[in-house]
Write a protein that holds these residues in place. Sequence first.
Motif, PDB file in Angstrom:
ATOM      1  N   UNK A   1       1.617   4.023 -10.453  1.00  0.00           N
ATOM      2  CA  UNK A   1       0.389   4.238 -11.222  1.00  0.00           C
ATOM      3  C   UNK A   1      -0.499   2.999 -11.137  1.00  0.00           C
ATOM      4  N   UNK A   2      -1.762   3.216 -10.799  1.00  0.00           N
ATOM      5  CA  UNK A   2      -2.708   2.094 -10.799  1.00  0.00           C
ATOM      6  C   UNK A   2      -3.163   1.767 -12.209  1.00  0.00           C
ATOM      7  N   UNK A   3      -3.215   2.800 -13.059  1.00  0.00           N
ATOM      8  CA  UNK A   3      -3.529   2.620 -14.480  1.00  0.00           C
ATOM      9  C   UNK A   3      -2.418   3.291 -15.276  1.00  0.00           C
ATOM     10  N   UNK A   4      -1.815   2.554 -16.171  1.00  0.00           N
ATOM     11  CA  UNK A   4      -0.697   3.100 -16.941  1.00  0.00           C
ATOM     12  C   UNK A   4      -1.166   4.254 -17.820  1.00  0.00           C
ATOM     13  N   UNK A   5      -0.391   5.351 -17.902  1.00  0.00           N
ATOM     14  CA  UNK A   5      -0.762   6.451 -18.793  1.00  0.00           C
ATOM     15  C   UNK A   5      -0.774   5.998 -20.247  1.00  0.00           C
ATOM     16  N   UNK A   6      -1.673   6.556 -21.013  1.00  0.00           N
ATOM     17  CA  UNK A   6      -1.706   6.315 -22.453  1.00  0.00           C
ATOM     18  C   UNK A   6      -0.688   7.243 -23.109  1.00  0.00           C
ATOM     19  N   UNK A   7       0.196   6.701 -23.931  1.00  0.00           N
ATOM     20  CA  UNK A   7       1.278   7.493 -24.522  1.00  0.00           C
ATOM     21  C   UNK A   7       0.745   8.181 -25.774  1.00  0.00           C
ATOM     22  N   UNK A   8       0.156   9.378 -25.571  1.00  0.00           N
ATOM     23  CA  UNK A   8      -0.434  10.135 -26.667  1.00  0.00           C
ATOM     24  C   UNK A   8      -0.143  11.628 -26.587  1.00  0.00           C
ATOM     25  N   UNK A   9       0.722  12.039 -25.633  1.00  0.00           N
ATOM     26  CA  UNK A   9       1.064  13.451 -25.419  1.00  0.00           C
ATOM     27  C   UNK A   9      -0.137  14.281 -24.996  1.00  0.00           C
ATOM     28  N   UNK A  10      -1.137  13.637 -24.446  1.00  0.00           N
ATOM     29  CA  UNK A  10      -2.275  14.332 -23.817  1.00  0.00           C
ATOM     30  C   UNK A  10      -2.218  13.961 -22.339  1.00  0.00           C
ATOM     31  N   UNK A  11      -1.902  14.929 -21.506  1.00  0.00           N
ATOM     32  CA  UNK A  11      -1.571  14.629 -20.107  1.00  0.00           C
ATOM     33  C   UNK A  11      -2.799  14.707 -19.211  1.00  0.00           C
TER      34      UNK A  11
ATOM     35  N   UNK B   1       9.173  30.104 -20.756  1.00  0.00           N
ATOM     36  CA  UNK B   1       9.739  28.867 -21.288  1.00  0.00           C
ATOM     37  C   UNK B   1      10.014  27.878 -20.146  1.00  0.00           C
ATOM     38  N   UNK B   2       9.078  27.817 -19.232  1.00  0.00           N
ATOM     39  CA  UNK B   2       9.212  26.892 -18.110  1.00  0.00           C
ATOM     40  C   UNK B   2       9.084  25.440 -18.578  1.00  0.00           C
ATOM     41  N   UNK B   3       9.665  24.563 -17.801  1.00  0.00           N
ATOM     42  CA  UNK B   3       9.592  23.121 -18.068  1.00  0.00           C
ATOM     43  C   UNK B   3       9.083  22.428 -16.816  1.00  0.00           C
ATOM     44  N   UNK B   4       8.061  21.583 -16.985  1.00  0.00           N
ATOM     45  CA  UNK B   4       7.516  20.820 -15.864  1.00  0.00           C
ATOM     46  C   UNK B   4       7.506  19.344 -16.269  1.00  0.00           C
ATOM     47  N   UNK B   5       8.124  18.501 -15.430  1.00  0.00           N
ATOM     48  CA  UNK B   5       8.249  17.070 -15.720  1.00  0.00           C
ATOM     49  C   UNK B   5       7.632  16.281 -14.576  1.00  0.00           C
ATOM     50  N   UNK B   6       6.936  15.207 -14.928  1.00  0.00           N
ATOM     51  CA  UNK B   6       6.375  14.293 -13.929  1.00  0.00           C
ATOM     52  C   UNK B   6       6.806  12.867 -14.266  1.00  0.00           C
ATOM     53  N   UNK B   7       6.903  12.037 -13.210  1.00  0.00           N
ATOM     54  CA  UNK B   7       7.365  10.666 -13.384  1.00  0.00           C
ATOM     55  C   UNK B   7       6.472   9.733 -12.583  1.00  0.00           C
ATOM     56  N   UNK B   8       6.145   8.596 -13.158  1.00  0.00           N
ATOM     57  CA  UNK B   8       5.446   7.540 -12.442  1.00  0.00           C
ATOM     58  C   UNK B   8       5.949   6.201 -12.947  1.00  0.00           C
ATOM     59  N   UNK B   9       5.450   5.123 -12.348  1.00  0.00           N
ATOM     60  CA  UNK B   9       5.929   3.800 -12.739  1.00  0.00           C
ATOM     61  C   UNK B   9       4.872   2.760 -12.404  1.00  0.00           C
ATOM     62  N   UNK B  10       5.027   1.576 -12.988  1.00  0.00           N
ATOM     63  CA  UNK B  10       4.204   0.428 -12.623  1.00  0.00           C
ATOM     64  C   UNK B  10       5.059  -0.830 -12.739  1.00  0.00           C
ATOM     65  N   UNK B  11       4.431  -1.975 -12.871  1.00  0.00           N
ATOM     66  CA  UNK B  11       5.185  -3.228 -12.899  1.00  0.00           C
ATOM     67  C   UNK B  11       5.975  -3.426 -14.186  1.00  0.00           C
ATOM     68  N   UNK B  12       5.658  -2.645 -15.219  1.00  0.00           N
ATOM     69  CA  UNK B  12       6.232  -2.899 -16.534  1.00  0.00           C
ATOM     70  C   UNK B  12       7.190  -1.834 -17.026  1.00  0.00           C
ATOM     71  N   UNK B  13       7.018  -0.597 -16.553  1.00  0.00           N
ATOM     72  CA  UNK B  13       7.782   0.491 -17.153  1.00  0.00           C
ATOM     73  C   UNK B  13       7.821   1.692 -16.216  1.00  0.00           C
ATOM     74  N   UNK B  14       8.698   2.647 -16.559  1.00  0.00           N
ATOM     75  CA  UNK B  14       8.715   3.957 -15.923  1.00  0.00           C
ATOM     76  C   UNK B  14       8.230   4.951 -16.975  1.00  0.00           C
ATOM     77  N   UNK B  15       7.411   5.931 -16.549  1.00  0.00           N
ATOM     78  CA  UNK B  15       6.733   6.843 -17.467  1.00  0.00           C
ATOM     79  C   UNK B  15       7.138   8.285 -17.157  1.00  0.00           C
TER      80      UNK B  15
END
Length: 810
Positions: free
Chosen positions: A30-40, A69-83
């Motif tokens: 990720x070039x910009x870390x996602x904001x952790x607000x449950x808005x994707x 009841x499908x589930x969709x998961x996405x993953x990204x990362x940067x220098x500080x964390x995995x999201x």
Amino acid sequence: MKKSLCLFFIILFSTLVFSQEKKFLNLKRATVAPKIDAVLDDQAWQEAEEAKDFVEFRPTMGQSEKANQKTIVKVTYDDNAVYFAAYLYDDPANIMKQLTTRDNFGTADFFLISVNPNNDAQNDTEFLIFSTGTQGDAIATADGNEDWGWNAVWDSAVKIVEDGWVVEVKIPYSALRFSNKGVQTWGIQFHRRHMNDNRQLTWNPIDLTKGNIGLYHGEIRGIENIEPPTRLSFYPFASTVTRSFDGETDNNNRLGLDIKYGITENFTLDATLIPDFSQVGFDDVELNLGPFEQEFSEQRQFFKEGIDLFNKGDLFYSRRIGNSPIGNPILDTNEEIVDYPNKVKMLNAIKVSGRTKNGWGIGVFNAITEKTEATIEDSVTKETRKEVIEPLANYNILVVDKQFNGNSSVSLVNTNVTRDGNFRDANVTAALFDITNKKNTYNYEGEFKMSNLNLAEGNQTGFSSEIGFNKVSGKYRFGIDYSMADKKYDINDMGILFRNNYSNVSSYFSYRIFEPTKKLNNFRFNLWANYKRLFKPGTYTGKNIGMHIYAQNKKLWEFGGNMNWNIGKQFDYWEPRTDGRFFTSKDNFNMNTWFATNRAKRFQMMANTGFATLFDKERDVFHYWLGLNPRMRFNDKFTLRFSFNFQKGNGGRGYVTNIGDEVIFGQRKQQTIENSISGTYNFNSFHSLNLTFRNYWSTVTYRQDLFTLLEDGNVTTDTGHNLDNIGFDPNANFNTWNLDFRYSWQFAPGSQLTALYRNSLFNFDTMSSENYFDSIGTLFDQPIEHVFSLRLVYYIDYNNIKNLLKKKNS
């Protein structure tokens, strides 16, 4: 003979490799870390690959997820964390949302992330997010154990939407242990639990018929150029305690510090420099008539977190540290003990643990307890003196463990207790192996242990061993085990061992289903048999068979039962409390049954009942019990559970005392009533009120005529001993009362304020004829102890301070 040996080694070292096609995700930084607000709506999520097509493994293995009841998961990362971002489709009306405190499972749907940076299938770090937003985290191992006492600091957000619920998570690298390899592949698994119908699904399919679930992880690939951060955090705390008892009040104010430090990318040091255990829960103390001590669960957080390595070989019973003193003062004429502390103060403790990429695990534990003295007074002169009853003591554990093949390990464990002066020292060493073949069908396990005590009368060395073979796959499973310990084997300075001098053979057979039937979601049946002897002189002591049944029906009601029969004569060498003597009984039999209604409903009832008797015409023995445990979830914030347990027995026989060389037994009636209440009110995921109450009452009434134990294990009344001529009254009326009322507020990540009010009462006398209400009246005539404590813990992360200073200087 050669053919038999060849067949054995073919089974033992099967080269058929367990393999499964793993799902995987290729990660993009990720070039910009996602904001952790449950808005994707973050750019990182638009570019990330999807983990989808979840598969059910409980109760129906292999069934695809429902379309709605499908589930969709996405993953990204940067220098500080995995999201992580998860969209969990569902009808909001079907999403269960009971509020609980951290790490506590109620009746709420959850999404779980299982991360394995070493990708070794044996050591997972689990991050769980409930539909309420409450967090849970644990360290999980290949044997299925989950250490929910482990806590990390990470960020998550949850939002209920019109077509389901959304989870967004940030796990900083400081919460994980991984190498500094340039390009990394991590093991990963995602779980989703629907509480209303008890279904659990995973991203990568799980085959429950064989292997541990870590073997079925998928992978996240392409993690590049990340560096393990400096893992250094501080937990300074302040506490104040006010205690009043029997007209006296004392206050205690303390400041202290706990530290976590990542020595390397894989090894962590935990230290409690100034321990404070003022708010630990109370123990469920019972009237103990048996020859062995009562074992209590650990209540202190430091000893509950990250101790999996130290539990290897079952040599570590953490309650030994800070337990009762071991010394018995020697009294002169006219002297009496006026103060004997019931606990030893712990000065500090550290533990270092971790595991390398190659599977080498190392654990080092050290704790120091202070010198403790009893006060002795001369009843004539009133002069007092001190005598050491527990010297300055050092407790140590060293563990070296090697994991391999994703399912096996060998270990070396050493525990050591060194006490100052002439007090006893202890050392125990164990070599362990736990090997499963590559097909995950057969397991071989063994333990070889040696204890050495340094006593005033000289050294004492003892041995113990155990070896077993198990079939660990499929519907039908079985195993056989041999265990022994000689008479001098003793681990009780740092471990807990109820008995030694045994030579036992055990076996079992089990059957289970993995696919639901028309009426049942789950069913298990276990059958076991044991044959027991003394190790020396090899005397037969007994044998037994038993069975256990468990089932869950389509309405999610659970049922079960147990039966055990000690066949023929049993020779008990421990109840007489005298070396070489034994007590004989015949054909002991007990059985019980229980049920639990659907826990997803607002009202749940659990109940159990059972009985025990002897198939012996010469004795009239009958013991029965009943337990009722209703639970009411009034709403998603308030839950109340009541527990009632009743036991009554007649005709039991047991040790009373020694008179000279004679061992005196008595026949007794015993009645026990235990009431407990636990209630929680959660304002949200961070504020909670908790009530815990327990009252335990037990009486024992002995028959007037007492028995003398004969050399053949039988008893006689011909010696004339009775309650009037043994010099004391063994009848017992035992009553305890404990109440805890606790408020907790997590006001910042890793930081908490806790207020606790506690009161307790205790009475122990010989008035066994009192009924329950009379005994309660006597209990309330005793002085009551009131305790109020306030404790503040604040989490400080070194990396946060460093980043803050960088921003100020830029």
